[in-house]
Design a protein around this motif. Structure first.
Motif, PDB file in Angstrom:
ATOM      1  N   GLN A 232      33.416  -0.011  -9.920  1.00  8.79           N
ATOM      2  CA  GLN A 232      32.249  -0.808 -10.083  1.00  8.79           C
ATOM      3  C   GLN A 232      30.897   0.032  -9.702  1.00  8.79           C
ATOM      4  O   GLN A 232      30.973   0.588  -8.743  1.00  8.79           O
TER       5      GLN A 232
ATOM      6  N   ARG B  34      26.594  -0.439  -9.339  1.00 12.49           N
ATOM      7  CA  ARG B  34      25.619  -1.265  -9.040  1.00 12.49           C
ATOM      8  C   ARG B  34      24.319  -0.460  -8.640  1.00 12.49           C
ATOM      9  O   ARG B  34      24.051   0.204  -7.870  1.00 12.49           O
TER      10      ARG B  34
ATOM     11  N   LEU C 283      29.783  -7.580  -4.618  1.00 13.13           N
ATOM     12  CA  LEU C 283      30.741  -7.067  -5.527  1.00 13.13           C
ATOM     13  C   LEU C 283      32.198  -7.633  -5.300  1.00 13.13           C
ATOM     14  O   LEU C 283      32.531  -7.543  -4.023  1.00 13.13           O
TER      15      LEU C 283
END
Length: 595
Positions: free
Chosen positions: A361, A363, A373
């Motif tokens: 992921q 960000r 998250l």
């Protein structure tokens, strides 16, 4: 001597030990203060009173918000010359840590208020409507020159009534609106003491008084009137008599007058009910503010951040590598890689933009914007202030509930009263054995009479704290199984020791589920103001949400408050309830008889 005083004093000592170690006591500072007050009022006998004074001295020396050192006054030597030094400039790294701590507080509060908003956003939404009226009237009154001088609100006048539940301008049925409304109320509460030059401790009492003045002001509650007023109908009837109208017309006016009088009485009753409901809403909002405002405004603790910063150029704050068990980390933004809680984290930079990557992921890191998250076994949260970032890991909700249920399973055995609380006596003997040889006479059945006499919540807290102590000592002593076998033989409780060994081993090796599931044999429910019931074995319990707390009750028994974990002893064993926000998970721990 009153039953349970020794246990209460030991519990107080455990809580003060946590405070001295820099940890928040279980139950928070409010629970510690209530326990201390109960001991002060208990008229302790000589030896216990002396022990209490010793513990209390440590409490006074370490309680937050109090200064315990005595400053020396100025010297009486008039011939001495004092040169006042220029104040040193504020340390930028220290200021950064303070700003990050404040950002962490608001990020955590925002998540908590999202849960609270779900609970309040139902029914007539009295708390949300009242919060809206408080904010609107505070804003209006703050523009008046009287605002900062009217501490008692004697000159306050209502500017905005409490909105109706279906007011289209307020849209209280929208969950994000409800959450933002509560967050705005907390931001107002956070700063109002400084604006009014009040002691911070007066924040909640002042807002309670303000809410009360809003409610008691004329016009605060809207009551829709249908048709002409009672007074106008009386005048019309008098005029009809003077003009000698027909009997039918006079009777029609009299009927309308009677109907209007009945409607006025109905509205008066409705108004009285509304006032009672909003009075309760004032107390609920006050409780909410007290629970989540940081000390000294309320009862919550201010976030405690690590005092080192990864990548800091200041040697006093520099952290050169991340320790393996770290769950919270401050860092200076720059391209780098590190491991946090077993997760590989990368910080990248493209021009002025920084980004974080973890577990596939990514960000973008925006300033003053908190983020979260979801990882396989945790939630990663972060806040950025200028070129610094604070990251911390928290268990996911399902993982938290599962861990609490695993702890509760052991606790159910410890609280099981069979054979004079055999499991609890074993646990205490094991705890003492870690420190050296023990006197088995201190753990015989006669020593357990105090457990049966103690209130069940005090017994649970005492057993839970003892379980934590044993857990920490087991982790430092690999030979703990031999110690358990030794004390079991000394007490003649070998059968119980076998069960306790299995339960402790499973708890110590417990791993929360990697997915948001609670496992087999576990039920769950989301609690609201409407009572809900759960059934396990032959027991039916009622759960009720009130003033931010969850109360568990059964027919004929005193309700008990569920903070995060509760064991309800039932004929089959222990019904374990674990709480995270408004969600409650529960499972039945069966405990077969051993004799």
């Amino acid at each position: 001597m009153k039953p349970g005083l020794v246990e209460l004093l030991e519990l107080y000592e455990y809580k003060v030990d946590d405070l001295v170690a820099g940890q928040e006591p279980k139950g928070g500072m409010a629970g510690l203060t209530r326990l201390r007050q109960a001991l002060i009022q208990a008229n302790l006998p000589g030896p216990l009173a002396k022990k209490f004074r010793d513990i209390d001295a440590r409490f006074k020396a370490h309680r937050p918000g109090y200064k315990t050192t005595v400053e020396e006054g100025p010297s009486s030597d008039l011939g001495a010359i004092f040169v006042e030094e220029e104040p040193s400039p504020p340390d930028p790294e220290h200021q950064t840590l303070e700003k990050l701590a404040e950002a962490v507080y608001w990020a955590r509060l925002e998540r908590e208020l999202a849960r609270v908003a779900k609970t309040l956003n139902q029914g007539k939404r009295d708390e949300l409507r009242l919060a809206y009226a408080i904010l609107q009237n505070l804003e209006a009154y703050a523009k008046s020159p009287l605002f900062t001088q009217d501490y008692n609100l004697s000159r306050f006048t209502l500017a905005h009534p409490i909105p109706s539940v279906s007011d289209p301008l307020v849209r209280l049925d929208d969950l994000s609106t409800a959450q933002n409304l509560l967050l705005e109320l907390f931001r107002e509460a956070f700063s109002i003491a400084e604006r009014l030059r009040l002691p911070p401790e007066e924040t909640v009492p002042y807002l309670r008084r303000f809410a009360r003045r809003v409610l008691e002001s004329e016009g605060a509650l809207k009551t829709p009137l249908r048709g002409p007023s009672l007074e106008s109908l009386r005048r019309a009837l008098e005029e009809a008599h003077r003009q000698r109208l027909s009997l039918a017309e006079i009777q029609s006016l009299e009927e309308r007058l009677q109907a209007a009088a009945a409607e006025e009485r109905r509205l008066a009753l409705v108004m009285e009910e509304d006032r009672a409901r909003f009075s309760a809403a004032i107390e609920q909002l006050s409780t909410l503010l007290s629970r989540y405002l940081p000390s000294p405004r309320g009862e919550a603790s201010w976030p405690q951040l690590p005092q080192k910063i990864l990548g800091s150029p200041n040697p006093a704050y520099a952290l050169f590598e991340v320790p393996p068990e770290t769950k919270a980390l401050n860092l200076r933004l720059m391209p780098l890689r590190f491991t946090l809680g077993g997760h590989q984290v990368a910080i990248s930079q493209a021009g002025p933009v920084f980004a974080l990557s973890v577990e596939g992921q990514e960000r973008t890191l925006e300033e003053n914007a908190a983020f979260s998250l979801t990882l396989p076994d945790a939630e990663m949260h972060g806040v950025r202030y200028q070129n610094y970032l604070h990251l911390w890991l928290e268990p996911r909700e399902a993982a938290t509930l599962s861990s609490l249920l695993a702890e509760g399973r052991v606790l159910a055995h410890i609280m099981w009263p069979e054979n004079h609380y055999a499991y609890l006596r074993l646990l205490r003997a094991l705890s003492a054995r870690f420190k050296g040889p023990i006197n088995y006479a201190a753990f015989q059945p006669e020593s357990a009479s105090k457990y049966a006499e103690a209130p069940i919540d005090n017994l649970q807290e005492f057993a839970r704290k003892g379980l934590e102590v044993v857990r920490s000592r087991i982790q430092r002593h690999p030979s703990w199984a031999a110690y358990l076998s030794e004390v079991a033989q000394g007490l003649g409780l070998e059968d119980y020791a076998q069960v306790l060994y299995v339960e402790l081993s499973e708890w110590l090796g417990f791993n929360p589920p990697s997915r948001d599931t609670l496992g087999q044999g576990v039920g769950s429910t989301t609690v609201s103001e409407a009572p809900s019931t759960i059934k396990a074995g032959s027991t039916v319990l009622s759960l009720r949400y009130q003033n931010g707390a969850i109360y568990v009750s059964s027919t004929g028994l005193v309700p008990r408050k569920l903070s995060d974990l509760l064991v309800w002893v039932v004929p089959e064993g222990g019904l374990v309830l674990a709480r995270e926000g408004a969600r409650v998970a529960y499972s039945l721990t069966s405990i077969p008889p051993r004799h």
